[in-house]
Every structure is written in structure tokens, then in C-alpha cells.
Write an enzyme that holds these catalytic residues in place. Structure first.
Site, mmCIF file in Angstrom:
data_model
loop_
_atom_site.group_PDB
_atom_site.id
_atom_site.type_symbol
_atom_site.label_atom_id
_atom_site.label_comp_id
_atom_site.label_asym_id
_atom_site.label_seq_id
_atom_site.Cartn_x
_atom_site.Cartn_y
_atom_site.Cartn_z
ATOM 1 C CE LYS A 1 -2.233 -0.740 3.878
ATOM 2 N NZ LYS A 1 -1.746 -2.056 4.331
ATOM 3 N NE ARG B 1 7.588 -3.180 5.909
ATOM 4 C CZ ARG B 1 6.299 -2.923 5.692
ATOM 5 N NH1 ARG B 1 5.912 -2.368 4.567
ATOM 6 N NH2 ARG B 1 5.398 -3.226 6.586
ATOM 7 N NE ARG C 1 1.687 -4.206 11.028
ATOM 8 C CZ ARG C 1 2.729 -4.172 10.195
ATOM 9 N NH1 ARG C 1 3.804 -4.885 10.455
ATOM 10 N NH2 ARG C 1 2.681 -3.428 9.134
ATOM 11 N NE ARG D 1 6.122 -0.179 9.809
ATOM 12 C CZ ARG D 1 5.009 -0.174 9.089
ATOM 13 N NH1 ARG D 1 5.020 0.256 7.845
ATOM 14 N NH2 ARG D 1 3.879 -0.611 9.600
ATOM 15 N NE ARG E 1 -4.695 -0.729 9.466
ATOM 16 C CZ ARG E 1 -3.591 -0.164 8.961
ATOM 17 N NH1 ARG E 1 -3.610 1.081 8.553
ATOM 18 N NH2 ARG E 1 -2.489 -0.855 8.845
HETATM 19 P P1 AMP Z 1 0.482 0.935 8.534
HETATM 20 O O1 AMP Z 1 1.727 1.737 8.326
HETATM 21 O O2 AMP Z 1 -0.667 1.392 7.669
HETATM 22 O O3 AMP Z 1 0.733 -0.555 8.424
HETATM 23 O O4 AMP Z 1 0.003 1.199 10.044
HETATM 24 C C1 AMP Z 1 0.846 0.874 11.135
HETATM 25 C C2 AMP Z 1 0.033 0.756 12.414
HETATM 26 O O5 AMP Z 1 -0.608 2.005 12.705
HETATM 27 C C3 AMP Z 1 -1.093 -0.262 12.383
HETATM 28 O O6 AMP Z 1 -0.644 -1.582 12.654
HETATM 29 C C4 AMP Z 1 -2.007 0.274 13.479
HETATM 30 O O7 AMP Z 1 -1.475 -0.004 14.767
HETATM 31 C C5 AMP Z 1 -1.900 1.775 13.267
HETATM 32 N N1 AMP Z 1 -2.909 2.294 12.296
HETATM 33 C C6 AMP Z 1 -2.662 2.881 11.079
HETATM 34 N N2 AMP Z 1 -3.803 3.243 10.476
HETATM 35 C C7 AMP Z 1 -4.801 2.873 11.315
HETATM 36 C C8 AMP Z 1 -6.215 2.948 11.253
HETATM 37 N N3 AMP Z 1 -6.833 3.475 10.176
HETATM 38 N N4 AMP Z 1 -6.932 2.461 12.302
HETATM 39 C C9 AMP Z 1 -6.320 1.933 13.393
HETATM 40 N N5 AMP Z 1 -4.989 1.809 13.513
HETATM 41 C C10 AMP Z 1 -4.230 2.272 12.488
#
Ligand code: AMP
Length: 188
Positions: free
Chosen positions: A8, A120, A143, A132, A83
Site C-alpha cells: 500500500k 522488510r 496485524r 519498524r 480500517r
Molecule cells: P500501517 O503503516 O498502515 O501498516 O500502520 C501501522 C500501524 O498504525 C497499524 O498496525 C495500526 O497499529 C496503526 N494504524 C494505522 N492506520 C490505522 C487505522 N486506520 N486504524 C487503526 N490503527 C491504524
């Protein structure tokens, strides 16, 4: 949309550059709050490291504030939001001047996602970067559980509204981005 590790962030970066619109990644926004150790950052740090979802209430505030900034007025690419169904419903309320043009889902199988997330992490270690905190197999599984438990049902929600396009996230990056560009061009 797409499970963690589906590409993404990579694809959203390409779309943002191609159409000169901001790339709004909620993951990046949250990580920068954590880095800056703001009140919000401190309150969500553990949730992010565990691989769990931050509450809808917080997420909706974060996204509403970001969408109100002038650079989002002419369009944007949202990466990682919504989400949950609650977030999807809130997004419709927030978007008074815009409506969603398309929802793109990158599909990837579960084994491949774990492999991608772990590689990664290995790649950032090799480059001497800090990886990360949520890029490890155990958190990756949490996740993924959050994705398949909460987020995946949104593809049905958007399919019913005629907004959803599904693309194979395992295809090469350029193939995926050309497919996405084809969808966006088809909207014009
Ligand atoms: P990402 O970089 O999109 O994989 O997001 C990393 C982490 O941020 C996720 O595993 C969640 O803990 C949090 N996060 C990001 N976007 C959301 C969202 N829309 N709703 C809830 N948690 C989020």
C-alpha cells in the site's frame, strides 16, 4: 486497502507523485507522533508495537484534521484508512467537499505477507536503519489478524457501492502501479 505488507505504501507513494496529490498514510502520521513523543504519540506507542488497531475515535480525529489542511483540497490518496466500518462511515461524514472516487484493494496471500514483512525488517537492519517496531513475525500475525478481523469486510462494503477494484499485490510493482493508473484514468 490491503493487508500489511501488500504494498500500500509503495503504491500510494507512486500515485501521489503521478497525480501530484498528498499521500496521507495514517501509519506514517501515527509513527511521527510516536517519534515526537507527543501526548497522542505516547498514548498509542504500545498499540503500534503490538500490531493492534488504534481506536476509531483517535483515528477519525487524526484524519479529519489532516483532510482539512489546504493541500488536501484538490484530492489525496489515503493509505491505511479506513480500517474499520466505523472509520468508513466517519469518512463519509468528514468528506463534505469530496466523495471517494475509488477504493483499491491489493490482494496478497498470508504466507507471502509474513515473508515480505520479515524481509522488510531484515533489509532495514542491513542498511543500518532501525526497522519498524511492528515489523517482526509475531506482530505481523497480529496485524494480519486485525486486517482479516476488521478491515477485510470493508472490501464488501465498498464493492456494494461500486467503488472497489481488486488488484494482485504480488505482481511486480510496475504492473500493480499501471493497473492502478488504469483504474484512475478510467474515472476521468
Ligand atoms: P500501517 O503503516 O498502515 O501498516 O500502520 C501501522 C500501524 O498504525 C497499524 O498496525 C495500526 O497499529 C496503526 N494504524 C494505522 N492506520 C490505522 C487505522 N486506520 N486504524 C487503526 N490503527 C491504524
Amino acid at each position: 486497502m490491503g493487508p500489511p505488507g501488500a504494498g500500500k505504501g509503495t503504491q500510494a507513494t507512486i500515485i501521489a507523485a503521478r497525480y501530484n496529490i498528498p499521500h496521507l498514510s495514517t501509519g506514517d502520521m501515527l509513527r511521527s507522533e510516536v517519534r515526537a513523543q507527543t501526548t497522542l504519540g505516547r498514548s498509542i506507542e504500545q498499540i503500534l508495537s503490538n500490531g493492534d488497531l488504534v481506536s476509531d475515535e483517535i483515528m477519525i480525529d487524526v484524519v479529519a484534521a489532516r483532510l482539512n489542511r489546504p493541500d488536501a483540497a484538490a484530492g489525496f490518496v489515503l493509505d491505511g484508512f479506513p480500517r474499520t466500518l466505523g472509520q468508513a462511515l466517519a469518512l463519509e461524514r468528514i468528506l463534505t467537499k469530496h466523495s471517494l472516487d475509488a477504493v483499491i484493494e491489493l490482494t496478497v496471500n498470508e504466507d507471502e505477507i509474513i515473508r515480505r514483512i520479515v524481509s522488510r525488517s531484515i533489509a532495514s537492519h542491513a542498511a543500518g536503519e532501525t526497522s519498524r517496531s511492528d515489523d517482526n513475525p509475531e506482530t505481523a500475525r497480529r496485524r494480519l489478524a486485525a486486517y482479516f478481523g476488521e478491515t477485510a469486510l470493508l472490501s464488501e462494503y465498498y464493492a456494494e457501492r461500486g467503488l472497489l477494484a481488486r488488484i494482485d499485490g504480488l505482481a511486480p510493482v510496475d504492473t500493480v502501479s499501471s493497473s492502478i493508473a488504469g483504474i484512475i484514468e478510467g474515472l476521468r
